[in-house]
Design a protein around this motif. Structure first.
Motif: not given
Length: 104
Positions: A4-25
């Motif tokens: 189950k999830t109970n918390t949303t974590v947002r990623l910006f900048g180079n962390l956003h890019t890293l997640r996208r490169e890994r095929g993750l939102p």
């Protein structure tokens, strides 16, 4: 069965890019235990490189990675590379020194 999830974590900048490169939102839904979890442990759980993180926003305030996050907190990791003036205005500079950003 998925955790189950109970918390949303947002990623910006180079962390956003890293997640996208890994095929993750760039937004991660995670489970934090009732007693909470240090931001550094959550970063490790999300497989984020610590050398690309300056701190964490929790409920609109900047903190260091030792800050304890709790279920339902609004969380966003602060990537490296935030320009100078913004570092002071957003409290990132103080968070990196272990000081809480003042809300007044």
């Amino acid at each position: 069965m998925a955790e189950k999830t109970n918390t949303t974590v947002r990623l910006f900048g180079n962390l956003h890019t890293l997640r996208r490169e890994r095929g993750l939102p760039p937004v991660a839904e995670v489970f934090l235990p009732e007693e909470g979890m240090a931001a550094i442990d959550l970063a490790n759980k999300l497989d984020l490189p610590l050398d690309r993180i300056e701190g964490v926003f929790c409920n609109h305030l900047a903190y260091g990675l030792d800050h304890r996050l709790h279920p339902g907190d609004e969380v966003a990791f602060i990537p490296t590379g935030v320009p100078g003036p913004h570092r002071f205005m957003l409290g990132i500079h103080a968070a990196g020194k272990g000081h809480l950003k003042s809300s007044d």
